[in-house]
Design an enzyme around this catalytic site. Structure first.
Site, PDB file in Angstrom:
ATOM      1  N   HIS A  91       0.845  -1.196   0.000  1.00  0.00           N
ATOM      2  CA  HIS A  91       0.000   0.000   0.000  1.00  0.00           C
ATOM      3  C   HIS A  91       0.882   1.248   0.000  1.00  0.00           C
ATOM      4  O   HIS A  91       2.108   1.152   0.168  1.00  0.00           O
ATOM      5  CB  HIS A  91      -0.934   0.009   1.222  1.00  0.00           C
TER       6      HIS A  91
HETATM    7  P1  TYD Z   1      -1.217  -2.390   7.751  1.00  0.00           P
HETATM    8  O1  TYD Z   1      -0.707  -0.983   7.806  1.00  0.00           O
HETATM    9  O2  TYD Z   1      -2.042  -2.792   6.570  1.00  0.00           O
HETATM   10  O3  TYD Z   1      -0.018  -3.421   7.922  1.00  0.00           O
HETATM   11  P2  TYD Z   1       1.284  -3.680   7.028  1.00  0.00           P
HETATM   12  O4  TYD Z   1       1.467  -2.517   6.098  1.00  0.00           O
HETATM   13  O5  TYD Z   1       2.397  -3.801   8.001  1.00  0.00           O
HETATM   14  O6  TYD Z   1       1.103  -4.948   6.295  1.00  0.00           O
HETATM   15  O7  TYD Z   1      -2.036  -2.656   9.088  1.00  0.00           O
HETATM   16  C1  TYD Z   1      -2.485  -3.955   9.448  1.00  0.00           C
HETATM   17  C2  TYD Z   1      -3.670  -3.797  10.386  1.00  0.00           C
HETATM   18  O8  TYD Z   1      -3.279  -3.155  11.592  1.00  0.00           O
HETATM   19  C3  TYD Z   1      -4.811  -2.969   9.803  1.00  0.00           C
HETATM   20  O9  TYD Z   1      -6.031  -3.612  10.143  1.00  0.00           O
HETATM   21  C4  TYD Z   1      -4.737  -1.659  10.517  1.00  0.00           C
HETATM   22  C5  TYD Z   1      -4.070  -1.995  11.827  1.00  0.00           C
HETATM   23  N1  TYD Z   1      -3.177  -0.920  12.310  1.00  0.00           N
HETATM   24  C6  TYD Z   1      -3.556  -0.146  13.390  1.00  0.00           C
HETATM   25  O10 TYD Z   1      -4.645  -0.330  13.979  1.00  0.00           O
HETATM   26  N2  TYD Z   1      -2.708   0.837  13.828  1.00  0.00           N
HETATM   27  C7  TYD Z   1      -1.520   1.074  13.233  1.00  0.00           C
HETATM   28  O11 TYD Z   1      -0.768   1.994  13.655  1.00  0.00           O
HETATM   29  C8  TYD Z   1      -1.146   0.285  12.091  1.00  0.00           C
HETATM   30  C9  TYD Z   1       0.141   0.509  11.375  1.00  0.00           C
HETATM   31  C10 TYD Z   1      -2.007  -0.702  11.668  1.00  0.00           C
END
Ligand code: TYD
Length: 176
Positions: A91
């Site tokens: 993303h």
């Molecule tokens: P995401 O940013 O998509 O993870 P990555 O990029 O590491 O694969 O986040 C994964 C999940 O965690 C998503 O449901 C949102 C949640 N999240 C939070 O609640 N707070 C945060 O600060 C972050 C980074 C993610």
């Protein structure tokens, strides 16, 4: 303090799960585009060497927002217990600035700003990666026991995410 409603609790005996996130299946579009176009220069994102105090008792690294990185730190989160073969990211963000620090172990980060892309291997805790807004990222090849620390310029906000690669390309090109 009550737990946030989105918190997923796991029992301490359970193994970490890699399958929940849509990011586990990284968008094929971004891979296809990288196969077609070789790596190229990024416009804002870059490696940042952090200060290091070496000491026979153990080394120390520190980060002071405005002095060492181009944003004020408003959030800290970290990835850990990453199972072998798992992939994270997949993303971009509209406005968020981030700094990725491989606190322990190593992993790869692919950055793509819609104009060029590069792959970085992060494997030293003082060698960090600054990610500018409107930059697509994919993290993979986590070594066993690795910990990825992320410093961010704003609290979590799902509306700041761009989770579709084609949508990201449109946004990045519109931004120039
Ligand atoms: P995401 O940013 O998509 O993870 P990555 O990029 O590491 O694969 O986040 C994964 C999940 O965690 C998503 O449901 C949102 C949640 N999240 C939070 O609640 N707070 C945060 O600060 C972050 C980074 C993610």
């Amino acid at each position: 303090m009550p737990e946030p409603s989105h918190t997923t609790s796991t029992n301490s005996n359970s193994r970490p799960e890699a399958s929940r996130s849509s990011a586990h299946h990284l968008p094929r579009d971004s891979r296809r585009r990288r196969r077609k176009h070789g790596p190229g220069a990024l416009r804002g994102s870059r490696l940042l060497q952090l200060p290091r105090i070496t000491d026979p008792r153990g080394n120390l690294t520190f980060v002071e927002g405005s002095a060492h990185i181009p944003f004020e730190i408003r959030r800290v989160y970290y990835l850990y217990d990453v199972p072998a073969g798992a992939e994270r990211g997949g993303h971009a963000h509209f406005g968020l600035h981030q700094l990725i620090i491989p606190l322990s172990g190593s992993f790869d980060v692919i950055l793509d700003d819609g104009h060029g892309w590069r792959r970085f291997r992060l494997d030293r805790p003082y060698r960090s990666l600054y990610i500018a807004p409107l930059t697509w990222r994919e993290l993979s090849n986590f070594s066993s026991g690795s910990v990825c620390l992320v410093l961010a310029s704003a609290p979590y906000d799902e509306s700041d995410y761009i989770r579709d690669y084609r949508d990201f390309l449109r946004q990045a090109r519109a931004a120039g």
